[in-house]
Design an enzyme around this catalytic site. Structure first.
Site: not given
Ligand code: MRU
Length: 352
Positions: A50-51, A92, A200, A241, A252
């Site tokens: 999550g970002a 990442r 997720q 993100d 995502k």
């Molecule tokens: O690959 P992830 O699980 O880190 O991807 C997360 C997402 O795409 C979330 O929607 C995004 O980070 C926003 S989190 C508040």
């Protein structure tokens, strides 16, 4: 406003404690991380994700590393902390929050060089990491306030991936308005896309919403489109993100398809994200680096191969929704509507 009682990350002075998100929902397991490398590995393997949470964790990773270096000389201290920052930067590539948080830690290191000792500089780094953590929590609460009026009593909301407490210091982005509306007594239901390949939505969004007593139903990713077209969804809330200065938003993989369906059926599609997710240096979505993850996330489920052994898989972790498909951005500064280029520019923080 009540904060969901979930602590995805915690600073414990000599270690960083996280919920291992790869174990949810079967087990709520906490893991202690004691070095920048351990934090970097946890980010890469998505024990935390999550970002905003990646940014917070990376900042704490730098801080924890600095704690183990307070008895070395200044030059060695500076070099090793810089190396920790570089290591965490390489974990990442897509979420801006990671680079934003590490830039802040780099600044704190620079400011520390005018201090007298590695110990004093380490104190500054810890203080900065804790500020980033606290700000993220407050930001989530503010996004909740800014977005809760989008949620009418009795409505059905669709979300993709997990942009909740587990993706942040503890309140969420896309789920922040959901928690805020629930705390005002509004009744609604949430459809959580399962979010292949790492699920997720099924594992994390469903877990945290059901713990909070919110009516949540998991659907297959492909089901979202027919539900939207059949009028079963009134509002779509997703996180991001990275958002460009023109309003293109990476999130995502699968989010873009949801946005296309939403536009076709006239369903409002909002991106909920803090200003730290905006990359003011990038103009167009095509310039956002998209992480490509291991094929095995697609070819295997729970260790069992589900794709013929001679067949490969392609696994981009994110896609980009163009600005014209976004009804608005909910930020801690309020609701941002078109024209995005002008209105996003107005959010740009003053350079420190
Ligand atoms: O690959 P992830 O699980 O880190 O991807 C997360 C997402 O795409 C979330 O929607 C995004 O980070 C926003 S989190 C508040």
């Amino acid at each position: 406003m009540s904060v969901p009682p979930i602590r995805p990350i915690e600073w414990l002075e000599d270690r960083v404690r996280i919920i291992d998100q790869t174990r949810l929902p079967e087990a709520e397991v906490y893991v202690d991380l004691r070095t920048a490398r351990e934090v970097a590995d946890a980010i890469k393997t998505m024990k935390l994700r999550g970002a905003p949470l990646i940014g917070v964790a990376a900042a704490m990773g730098v801080a924890i590393e600095s704690r183990s270096l307070i008895s070395v000389g200044w030059n060695k201290f500076e070099l090793k902390v810089e190396r920790a920052i570089e290591l965490l930067r390489a974990t990442r590539p897509t979420a801006t929050n990671l680079f934003w948080a590490l830039d802040r830690m780099n600044m704190a290191l620079g400011k520390g060089s005018i201090q007298t000792s590695p110990g004093a500089c380490s104190d500054s780094l810890v203080a900065e990491a804790l500020r980033i953590y606290d700000e993220d929590l407050t930001t989530g609460i503010e996004m909740g306030r800014a977005g809760e009026s989008l949620i009418d009593d009795g409505c059905s909301i669709l979300t993709h991936c997990n942009a909740g407490a587990l993706a942040t210091s503890g309140f969420g982005t896309a789920l922040a308005p959901v928690y805020a509306a629930a705390s005002k007594g509004r009744k609604f239901r949430v459809f959580a896309d399962e979010t292949r390949p790492l699920l997720q939505g099924a594992r994390l969004t469903a877990w945290e919403l059901s713990r909070a007593g919110i009516d949540v139903t998991v659907i297959c990713d492909g089901t979202a489109h027919s539900m939207i077209s059949r009028g079963k969804v009134n509002l779509i809330l997703v996180g991001a993100d990275r958002i460009t200065r023109s309003g293109d938003a990476a999130n995502k993989i699968g989010t873009y398809g949801v946005a296309v369906s939403a536009e076709r059926s006239g369903v409002p599609f909002y991106v909920v994200a803090p200003v730290s997710t905006i990359d003011f240096d990038i103009d167009k979505g095509e310039d956002i680096p998209i992480e490509e993850r291991s094929q095995s996330e697609i070819t295997h489920i729970c260790g069992t191969r589900i794709v013929p052994s001679e067949v490969t898989a392609f696994n981009p972790a994110f896609d980009v929704t163009p600005a014209e498909l976004v009804s608005g951005f909910v930020t801690e500064m309020g609701l941002i509507t078109p024209p995005y280029r002008k209105n996003i520019a107005s959010l740009r923080p003053e350079k420190a």
